[in-house]
Design an enzyme around this catalytic site. Structure first.
Site, PDB file in Angstrom:
ATOM      1  N   ASP A   1       0.828  -1.201   0.000  1.00 58.72           N
ATOM      2  CA  ASP A   1       0.000   0.000   0.000  1.00 58.72           C
ATOM      3  C   ASP A   1       0.864   1.253   0.000  1.00 58.72           C
ATOM      4  O   ASP A   1       1.470   1.589   1.014  1.00 58.72           O
ATOM      5  CB  ASP A   1      -0.917   0.009   1.228  1.00 58.72           C
TER       6      ASP A   1
ATOM      7  N   ASP B   1      -1.839   4.947  -6.132  1.00 58.16           N
ATOM      8  CA  ASP B   1      -2.034   4.118  -4.938  1.00 58.16           C
ATOM      9  C   ASP B   1      -2.022   2.643  -5.294  1.00 58.16           C
ATOM     10  O   ASP B   1      -2.983   2.112  -5.842  1.00 58.16           O
ATOM     11  CB  ASP B   1      -3.354   4.484  -4.261  1.00 58.16           C
TER      12      ASP B   1
END
Length: 445
Positions: free
Chosen positions: A103, A299
């Site tokens: 992440d 992301d």
């Protein structure tokens, strides 16, 4: 959506010692964690080879080591049908392997933790047994996780955290220091002591559950793994990834790329928390749309891409016109993603259907008043569902709370090297063979 995840792009990071536990567990019968020493962080790092450990923390060693050093991890997973990417990292003493969800949209690395655990999902490996080396409440890393210096400490020797992600996935726990075993591309293996979260209370919505042991936070904050490595003088504050459309790929910390071969755009000054590039213009089929000043966040924690409402509606209108008269029709019965189409026969590959679609792009400010074009070809915004239909992997961000942001997820970064240079405040990319994992500092992308 039946697969994938809306980024582990953090929309809420709430940390308050008044709401967190003063020890691991929720009753007085559960053990209180005691710190191992007054400072709790004696050894920053050590060589795997005992003969070298005595000199590994010297400034001269760190300066020599940092020059061109890097760490590369192979990646497993895909956008569909797996829906996430993970790496294996060995943590603890003795070190044990853990699968961590990648992440770049959040900072904290954490593991589901047997402290004991009040709520944990099924994990691929036994729950992490925490070290007794706690991060104190007034430590700079704790302040970074709180995202403020103005927070209360009910237990001075312990840093509590609570982190919630955009898909309502959350973790509650405390910060501890433990050993990460890292293999650098110069052939050296180091045992590096860094902070991570011991998560003893997790909430997993059914749609976001994945068989991993925890999260690998690679964001811009001081608590992220790349920032901690950089703070110890081991690598430049650069993180990147290369996700293969065939599945797998790699992530890296430090220098493993040839910067002259990448397109670069500055990180946005409007968003210091995420890997954002501002002032983008949406380009559809090579034509400017007039939708400019788009704030884009890259992301790797998001399987799919999300446009803000206006950009998304422009995309849908353009696709509707482009597909008129083409031999594919909407397939509302396919709920894999919000918009799918069927053909005369089931599709087996995106490459069979890409001829009906045109590339899209985001045009960012580049160097010397030029534009840096982030190309998104059809294979980087389409998937083939298990029903043999083609589905749009760009979704309406307003329906999931992303609002005005444009979230660039894994699907649109496939077969590209993505580089986030926190030292130069730049984001770079170029097309690459992500199946070819760099193995030494001499291998450049």
């Amino acid at each position: 959506m039946k697969s994938g995840k809306l980024g582990f792009f953090v929309v809420l990071l709430l940390l308050s010692s008044s709401t967190c536990l003063a020890w691991f567990g929720s009753s007085s019968s559960k053990p209180k964690i005691s710190s191992s020493s007054s400072n709790g962080r004696n050894s920053i790092l050590s060589y795997e080879q005992p003969s070298s450990s005595s000199s590994s923390s010297s400034p001269s060693f760190l300066n020599r080591f940092r020059s061109g050093s890097s760490v590369v991890f192979p990646v497993h997973g895909n956008v569909y049908p797996v829906g996430f990417y993970n790496v294996t990292i060995n943590i603890g003493y003795p070190p044990r392997p853990y699968f961590l969800d990648i992440d770049t949209g959040s900072d904290l690395t954490w593991l589901q933790c047997d402290a004991p655990c009040s709520r944990c999902s099924q994990t691929p490996h036994p729950l992490y047994r925490p070290s007794n080396d706690l991060v104190p409440c007034r430590h700079p890393l704790c302040a970074s996780v709180h995202q403020t210096d103005n927070y209360e400490c009910e237990v001075e020797h312990q840093c509590d955290y609570e982190v919630e992600y955009a898909d309502h996935y959350s973790s509650l726990g405390v910060l501890v220091n433990d050993v990460y075993v890292l293999n650098f591309t110069n052939g050296v293996q180091l045992k590096v002591r860094m902070a991570l979260g011991c998560g003893y209370d997790q909430i997993f919505p059914d749609s976001s559950y994945h068989p991993v042991d925890g999260m690998l936070g690679l964001g811009r904050g001081k608590s992220s793994l790349i920032s901690q490595l950089n703070g110890q003088g081991l690598v430049r504050n650069v993180v990147g990834h290369c996700l293969s459309a065939q599945g797998g790929g790699y992530i890296f910390f430090g220098d493993v790329y040839d910067s002259s071969r990448l397109a670069w755009t500055p990180m946005s000054s409007r968003d210091y928390k995420h890997y954002s590039a501002g002032a983008a213009e949406l380009v559809l089929g090579g034509k400017r749309t007039g939708f400019g000043n788009l704030l884009a966040v890259f992301d790797a924690g998001s399987s799919y891409t999300y446009f803000n409402s206006n950009a998304y509606q422009a995309l849908i209108s353009w696709l509707t016109k482009e597909l008129a008269g083409k031999p594919i029709k909407e397939a509302p019965e396919d709920q894999t993603l919000p918009l799918c189409w069927y053909g005369k026969r089931p599709f087996r590959s995106v490459y069979e259907v890409k001829k009906y679609f045109k590339p899209i792009a985001l045009s960012f400010p580049g160097s010397r008043r030029s534009k840096a074009q982030f190309e998104i070809p059809p294979e980087a915004y389409l998937i083939i569902s298990n029903m043999g239909n083609v589905c749009l992997g760009i979704l309406d961000g307003s329906e999931v709370g992303v609002e005005d942001l444009n979230l660039i997820g894994d699907i649109s970064m496939l077969d590209k090297v993505m580089v986030f240079d926190n030292e130069k405040q730049l984001i770079g990319w170029t097309a690459a063979d992500c199946n070819r994992v760099p193995k030494s500092k001499d291998v450049s992308i």
